[in-house]
Design a protein around this motif. Structure first.
Motif, short mmCIF file in Angstrom:
data_model
loop_
_atom_site.label_atom_id
_atom_site.label_comp_id
_atom_site.label_asym_id
_atom_site.label_seq_id
_atom_site.Cartn_x
_atom_site.Cartn_y
_atom_site.Cartn_z
N LEU A 18 0.85 -1.19 0.00
CA LEU A 18 0.00 0.00 0.00
C LEU A 18 0.88 1.24 0.00
N THR A 19 0.70 2.10 -0.98
CA THR A 19 1.48 3.34 -1.03
C THR A 19 0.55 4.47 -1.42
N SER A 20 0.91 5.69 -1.05
CA SER A 20 0.03 6.80 -1.35
C SER A 20 0.78 8.12 -1.31
N ASP A 21 0.15 9.14 -1.88
CA ASP A 21 0.68 10.50 -1.75
C ASP A 21 -0.14 11.27 -0.72
N HIS A 22 -0.95 10.53 0.05
CA HIS A 22 -1.74 11.14 1.12
C HIS A 22 -0.82 11.51 2.29
N VAL A 23 -1.04 12.66 2.88
CA VAL A 23 -0.25 13.11 4.03
C VAL A 23 -1.00 12.76 5.31
N MET A 39 7.17 1.87 6.19
CA MET A 39 8.33 2.71 5.89
C MET A 39 7.87 4.10 5.51
N LEU A 40 8.41 5.12 6.15
CA LEU A 40 8.09 6.50 5.80
C LEU A 40 9.07 6.99 4.74
N TYR A 41 8.56 7.67 3.72
CA TYR A 41 9.46 8.26 2.74
C TYR A 41 9.36 9.78 2.73
N ASP A 42 8.57 10.31 3.65
CA ASP A 42 8.50 11.76 3.81
C ASP A 42 7.96 12.04 5.20
N GLY A 43 8.64 12.89 5.98
CA GLY A 43 8.17 13.24 7.31
C GLY A 43 8.63 12.26 8.38
N ALA A 44 8.06 12.41 9.57
CA ALA A 44 8.39 11.55 10.71
C ALA A 44 7.18 11.49 11.63
N LYS A 45 7.06 10.38 12.37
CA LYS A 45 5.93 10.27 13.29
C LYS A 45 6.36 9.68 14.62
N ASP A 46 5.67 10.12 15.65
CA ASP A 46 5.80 9.57 17.00
C ASP A 46 4.95 8.31 17.01
N PHE A 47 5.59 7.16 17.08
CA PHE A 47 4.94 5.88 16.82
C PHE A 47 4.92 5.05 18.10
N LYS A 48 3.75 4.60 18.49
CA LYS A 48 3.62 3.78 19.70
C LYS A 48 3.11 2.40 19.31
N LEU A 49 3.90 1.39 19.67
CA LEU A 49 3.59 0.00 19.33
C LEU A 49 3.68 -0.84 20.59
N ASN A 50 2.55 -1.47 20.96
CA ASN A 50 2.49 -2.27 22.19
C ASN A 50 3.01 -1.48 23.39
N ASN A 51 2.60 -0.20 23.45
CA ASN A 51 2.92 0.71 24.56
C ASN A 51 4.39 1.15 24.61
N ALA A 52 5.19 0.78 23.61
CA ALA A 52 6.57 1.27 23.52
C ALA A 52 6.61 2.41 22.51
N GLN A 53 7.37 3.45 22.81
CA GLN A 53 7.39 4.64 21.96
C GLN A 53 8.63 4.67 21.07
N HIS A 54 8.43 5.06 19.81
CA HIS A 54 9.52 5.15 18.84
C HIS A 54 9.31 6.37 17.96
N ILE A 55 10.37 6.83 17.34
CA ILE A 55 10.27 7.84 16.29
C ILE A 55 10.54 7.12 14.97
N SER A 74 2.09 12.81 13.91
CA SER A 74 3.24 13.43 13.28
C SER A 74 4.04 14.25 14.29
N VAL A 75 5.36 14.27 14.11
CA VAL A 75 6.20 15.07 15.00
C VAL A 75 6.33 16.50 14.49
N THR A 76 5.83 16.75 13.28
CA THR A 76 5.82 18.11 12.73
C THR A 76 4.43 18.41 12.18
N ASP A 77 4.22 19.64 11.78
CA ASP A 77 2.93 20.01 11.19
C ASP A 77 2.77 19.50 9.77
N ASP A 78 3.87 19.02 9.18
CA ASP A 78 3.84 18.61 7.78
C ASP A 78 3.32 17.20 7.55
N GLY A 79 3.20 16.39 8.62
CA GLY A 79 2.71 15.03 8.47
C GLY A 79 3.73 14.09 7.85
#
Length: 267
Positions: A18-23, A39-55, A74-79
């Motif tokens: 699944l891929t998209s140009d959706h933000v 896999m992110l190819y644009d931007g960054a997100k604060d990601f929580k998986l099974n209560n563990a936090q990752h960027i 998202s960690v920024t306003d850009d998504g």
């Protein structure tokens, strides 16, 4: 411009890309019934998986087992934009059975992989599947994705090779006999009496090319000969040589010879 999401189905629905140009800027708690990799190819997100936090950003990759609860923002306003792979237990089971791998239960051992080369390998294979121009190329990409995942998770030796020159040569003979046929990886591997994954590796060891690249080169060579010996138009030559259409022939021909077949003056 309206954003879009594309879904690509592999191996009769046992894998989806699944891929998209959706933000994206946020997604709530949810889970999937299949394995998944993001896999992110644009931007960054604060990601929580099974209560563990990752960027999560464009240097790493999330790897999730069935029913792993995850959410983030998202960690920024850009998504962010992302590519996600989903595959089920059957994809793993059929691969391990065909390659005679001890079929212990598969699970991703880490929630986020920071192995950049692993990420790039998976991304490259996904792009090959998305941009494929034949079923043989799709089959090849699928086997490489599953094989790379199992090698990373230590279910498969990444260095394992199976030499079977005679088998590879039988499959090459089949390609030469009927280059216009719709060859599938499963059929070529059976001709070589090998699993699909080991056939891909042995074929490249023997020829220096993938089965798809070899078949494409063979078809281009047949087309080149017909350009100088046949009165047929380019569309008919493309069909006779196994290409989907004239545009497919043109792309393949230009990739090898640096010019289009239409630029050749036929006398």
């Amino acid at each position: 411009m309206k954003s879009s999401i594309q879904s690509y189905t592999l191996n009769n629905g046992h894998m989806h890309i699944l891929t998209s140009d959706h933000v994206y800027t946020y997604f709530p708690k949810h889970y999937h019934e299949t394995y998944s990799m993001a896999m992110l190819y644009d931007g960054a997100k604060d990601f929580k998986l099974n209560n563990a936090q990752h960027i999560l950003d464009n240097s790493n990759m999330a790897t999730m087992n069935p029913c792993d609860i995850h959410y983030g923002n998202s960690v920024t306003d850009d998504g962010w934009k992302q590519l996600v792979i989903f595959f089920d237990e059957h994809a793993i089971k059929s691969f391990t059975e065909e390659n005679q791998i001890k079929n212990k239960h598969f699970n991703f051992e880490t929630m986020v992989s920071n192995d950049f080369q692993y990420r790039q390998d998976i991304l490259t294979f996904c792009k090959s599947a998305i941009n494929a121009e034949s079923n043989l190329e799709v089959d090849h990409a699928y086997e490489q994705i599953i094989g790379r995942i199992l090698a990373k998770e230590k279910h498969l030796s990444a260095e394992h090779k199976l030499n079977n020159c005679a088998g590879v040569k039988r499959s090459i003979s089949l390609m030469h006999e009927v280059p216009d046929a719709k060859h599938r990886l499963n059929d070529l591997a059976k001709t070589a009496n090998m699993s699909k994954f080991h056939y891909i590796r042995s074929f490249k060891d023997e020829t220096g090319m993938t089965p798809h690249a070899y078949l494409n080169a063979l078809r281009v060579e047949r087309a080149r000969k017909l350009l100088f010996s046949s009165p047929e138009n380019l569309s008919d030559i493309a069909f006779d040589c196994g290409f989907a259409d004239q545009a497919h022939l043109t792309r393949a021909y230009k990739k090898i010879y640096g010019m289009t077949p239409g630029s050749i003056i036929r006398k």
